[in-house]
Design an enzyme around this catalytic site. Structure first.
Site, PDB file in Angstrom:
ATOM      1  N   HIS A   1      -8.382   0.658  -3.995  1.00 21.85           N
ATOM      2  CA  HIS A   1      -9.212   0.234  -3.084  1.00 21.85           C
ATOM      3  C   HIS A   1      -9.799   1.605  -2.660  1.00 21.85           C
ATOM      4  O   HIS A   1      -9.152   2.425  -2.053  1.00 21.85           O
ATOM      5  CB  HIS A   1      -8.145  -0.233  -1.801  1.00 21.85           C
ATOM      6  CG  HIS A   1      -9.563  -0.457  -0.581  1.00 21.85           C
ATOM      7  ND1 HIS A   1      -8.377  -0.529   0.607  1.00 21.85           N
ATOM      8  CD2 HIS A   1     -10.463  -0.556  -0.397  1.00 21.85           C
ATOM      9  CE1 HIS A   1      -9.477  -0.832   1.653  1.00 21.85           C
ATOM     10  NE2 HIS A   1     -10.701  -0.960   0.993  1.00 21.85           N
TER      11      HIS A   1
ATOM     12  N   MET B   1     -11.135  -6.834   5.361  1.00 25.59           N
ATOM     13  CA  MET B   1     -10.400  -5.693   5.955  1.00 25.59           C
ATOM     14  C   MET B   1     -10.174  -6.343   7.262  1.00 25.59           C
ATOM     15  O   MET B   1     -10.809  -6.904   7.918  1.00 25.59           O
ATOM     16  CB  MET B   1     -11.320  -4.534   6.335  1.00 25.59           C
ATOM     17  CG  MET B   1     -11.423  -3.564   4.998  1.00 25.59           C
ATOM     18  SD  MET B   1      -9.990  -3.071   4.091  1.00 25.59           S
ATOM     19  CE  MET B   1      -9.431  -2.021   5.228  1.00 25.59           C
TER      20      MET B   1
ATOM     21  N   HIS C   1      -0.984  -1.119  -4.219  1.00 28.61           N
ATOM     22  CA  HIS C   1      -2.259  -1.078  -3.501  1.00 28.61           C
ATOM     23  C   HIS C   1      -2.572   0.485  -3.409  1.00 28.61           C
ATOM     24  O   HIS C   1      -1.769   1.272  -2.669  1.00 28.61           O
ATOM     25  CB  HIS C   1      -2.430  -1.680  -2.398  1.00 28.61           C
ATOM     26  CG  HIS C   1      -3.633  -1.726  -1.766  1.00 28.61           C
ATOM     27  ND1 HIS C   1      -4.793  -2.511  -2.045  1.00 28.61           N
ATOM     28  CD2 HIS C   1      -4.116  -0.908  -0.425  1.00 28.61           C
ATOM     29  CE1 HIS C   1      -5.697  -2.362  -1.079  1.00 28.61           C
ATOM     30  NE2 HIS C   1      -5.365  -1.121  -0.370  1.00 28.61           N
TER      31      HIS C   1
ATOM     32  N   SER D   1       0.748  -1.105  -0.045  1.00 24.60           N
ATOM     33  CA  SER D   1      -0.061   0.068  -0.038  1.00 24.60           C
ATOM     34  C   SER D   1       0.921   1.263   0.038  1.00 24.60           C
ATOM     35  O   SER D   1       1.625   1.633   0.999  1.00 24.60           O
ATOM     36  CB  SER D   1      -0.833   0.090   1.317  1.00 24.60           C
ATOM     37  OG  SER D   1      -1.238   1.296   1.412  1.00 24.60           O
TER      38      SER D   1
ATOM     39  N   MET E   1     -12.224   3.573  -0.684  1.00 24.97           N
ATOM     40  CA  MET E   1     -13.052   3.922   0.682  1.00 24.97           C
ATOM     41  C   MET E   1     -13.874   5.207   0.450  1.00 24.97           C
ATOM     42  O   MET E   1     -13.403   6.128   1.231  1.00 24.97           O
ATOM     43  CB  MET E   1     -12.076   3.835   1.918  1.00 24.97           C
ATOM     44  CG  MET E   1     -11.554   2.466   1.991  1.00 24.97           C
ATOM     45  SD  MET E   1     -10.110   2.347   2.799  1.00 24.97           S
ATOM     46  CE  MET E   1      -8.728   2.666   1.453  1.00 24.97           C
TER      47      MET E   1
ATOM     48  N   ASP F   1      -6.182  -6.811   4.262  1.00 29.60           N
ATOM     49  CA  ASP F   1      -5.601  -5.334   4.164  1.00 29.60           C
ATOM     50  C   ASP F   1      -5.689  -5.033   5.691  1.00 29.60           C
ATOM     51  O   ASP F   1      -6.857  -4.775   5.974  1.00 29.60           O
ATOM     52  CB  ASP F   1      -6.267  -4.705   3.050  1.00 29.60           C
ATOM     53  CG  ASP F   1      -5.979  -3.271   3.093  1.00 29.60           C
ATOM     54  OD1 ASP F   1      -4.983  -2.643   3.533  1.00 29.60           O
ATOM     55  OD2 ASP F   1      -6.569  -2.319   2.438  1.00 29.60           O
TER      56      ASP F   1
ATOM     57  N   ASP G   1      -4.943   3.294  -1.953  1.00 25.28           N
ATOM     58  CA  ASP G   1      -6.011   3.612  -1.210  1.00 25.28           C
ATOM     59  C   ASP G   1      -6.658   5.051  -1.336  1.00 25.28           C
ATOM     60  O   ASP G   1      -6.078   6.179  -0.966  1.00 25.28           O
ATOM     61  CB  ASP G   1      -5.469   3.772   0.319  1.00 25.28           C
ATOM     62  CG  ASP G   1      -5.209   2.296   0.838  1.00 25.28           C
ATOM     63  OD1 ASP G   1      -6.032   1.571   0.523  1.00 25.28           O
ATOM     64  OD2 ASP G   1      -4.185   2.118   1.261  1.00 25.28           O
TER      65      ASP G   1
ATOM     66  N   MET H   1      -9.412   7.639  -0.398  1.00 26.91           N
ATOM     67  CA  MET H   1     -10.433   7.985   0.930  1.00 26.91           C
ATOM     68  C   MET H   1     -10.900   9.288   0.607  1.00 26.91           C
ATOM     69  O   MET H   1     -10.352  10.284   0.215  1.00 26.91           O
ATOM     70  CB  MET H   1      -9.654   7.935   1.996  1.00 26.91           C
ATOM     71  CG  MET H   1      -8.605   6.446   2.343  1.00 26.91           C
ATOM     72  SD  MET H   1      -8.211   6.702   3.941  1.00 26.91           S
ATOM     73  CE  MET H   1      -6.902   5.347   3.785  1.00 26.91           C
TER      74      MET H   1
HETATM   75  C1  DX5 Z   1      -6.538   1.111   5.545  1.00 32.08           C
HETATM   76  C2  DX5 Z   1      -5.830   0.879   4.065  1.00 32.08           C
HETATM   77  C3  DX5 Z   1      -4.704  -0.082   3.940  1.00 32.08           C
HETATM   78  C4  DX5 Z   1      -3.409   0.579   4.780  1.00 32.08           C
HETATM   79  C5  DX5 Z   1      -2.740  -0.539   5.405  1.00 32.08           C
HETATM   80  O1  DX5 Z   1      -7.687   1.708   5.345  1.00 32.08           O
HETATM   81  O2  DX5 Z   1      -6.756   0.330   3.316  1.00 32.08           O
HETATM   82  O3  DX5 Z   1      -4.596  -0.323   2.930  1.00 32.08           O
HETATM   83  O4  DX5 Z   1      -2.811   1.255   4.015  1.00 32.08           O
HETATM   84  O5  DX5 Z   1      -1.687  -0.137   6.084  1.00 32.08           O
HETATM   85  P1  DX5 Z   1      -0.641  -1.113   7.151  1.00 32.08           P
HETATM   86  O6  DX5 Z   1      -0.455  -2.333   6.191  1.00 32.08           O
HETATM   87  O7  DX5 Z   1       0.106  -0.214   7.515  1.00 32.08           O
HETATM   88  O8  DX5 Z   1      -1.921  -1.299   8.277  1.00 32.08           O
HETATM   89 ZN    ZN Z   2      -6.332  -0.488   1.470  1.00 38.00          ZN
END
Ligand code: DX5
Ligand code: ZN
Length: 218
Positions: A62, A133, A29, A6, A64, A171, A31, A33
């Site tokens: 991903h 998750m 990956h 990520s 969110m 994840d 993220d 948001m």
């Molecule tokens: C959290 C994200 C993850 C995050 C994971 O909401 O979806 O992808 O980056 O980070 P680590 O591996 O540090 O938990």
């Molecule tokens: Zn993620």
């Protein structure tokens, strides 16, 4: 066994070189948001488009975000190779997954820790990946929730029954100390943010994680 680091834990001022540092991974990956579905804001389509131009490996987006029915197809149309939406946010997950596939992306569906699998199991034929998750979405660096492993096992069971080729991704808090139990439960795509970008060498961390996962394949 695939590793998807990520970039949430990468240096946002140097994303191209941060992607190059994980060129031995299977996916990057990303993220996305929106400050509504989760209490954090990261990046959106314009930056994903820029990353697609320079990334040495395919992007695993991903999302969110609220209203993925409206926004997710744009990521697939831009060329993202995998697009994952949250079932909690989707109005019509079946139609959305079909739209994503029609646009040429792999269709993924994510479940927050409090979301059970059974009510959504009938969507499996529409999906290429289910994301379980293992933290509350929103931030990197949180502790792994081992209580999500039974859900990974349930999804694995459904995939076996359905007979399809659906990947199971975990994840959140995935590291050298937690990846084995994920693999044993049936996961086959592993997202790791802080465990990769917090390591001395991101490249070595990717290899080490893949090795550990492979040794504990269900
Ligand atoms: C959290 C994200 C993850 C995050 C994971 O909401 O979806 O992808 O980056 O980070 P680590 O591996 O540090 O938990
Ligand atoms: Zn993620």
């Amino acid at each position: 066994m695939q590793i998807s680091p990520s970039i949430l834990s990468a240096d946002f001022a140097n994303l191209q070189s941060e992607l190059d540092a994980i060129s031995n991974a299977d996916w990057a990956h990303v993220d996305v948001m929106d400050n509504h579905f989760v209490p954090n804001l990261t990046l959106g389509l314009p930056i994903v488009e820029a990353l697609l131009k320079v990334s040495p490996i395919p992007l695993d987006c991903h999302l969110m975000i609220e209203d993925p029915d409206r926004w997710a197809p744009g990521y697939a149309e831009a060329g993202a190779q995998s697009v994952t939406f949250h079932v909690e946010a989707a109005r019509d997950p079946r139609a959305l997954a079909r739209t994503l596939r029609a646009a040429g992306a792999r269709a993924g569906m994510a479940l927050k820790p409090g979301t059970p699998w059974a009510p959504h199991a009938d969507l499996l034929p529409e999906l290429d990946m289910v994301l379980v998750m293992t933290v509350e979405p929103g931030f990197g660096g949180q502790s792994f929730m081992a209580d999500q492993m039974p859900k990974v096992e349930q999804v694995r069971q459904s995939v076996k029954q359905h007979g399809g080729e659906v990947w199971i991704q975990v994840d959140g808090g995935v590291s050298a100390t937690t990846i084995e139990q994920c693999a044993e439960a049936g996961a086959d795509v592993f997202v790791a943010g802080s465990a990769v970008y917090g390591a001395e060498s991101a490249t070595s961390a990717v290899d080490e994680l893949r090795e550990l996962a492979a040794r504990h394949a269900h």
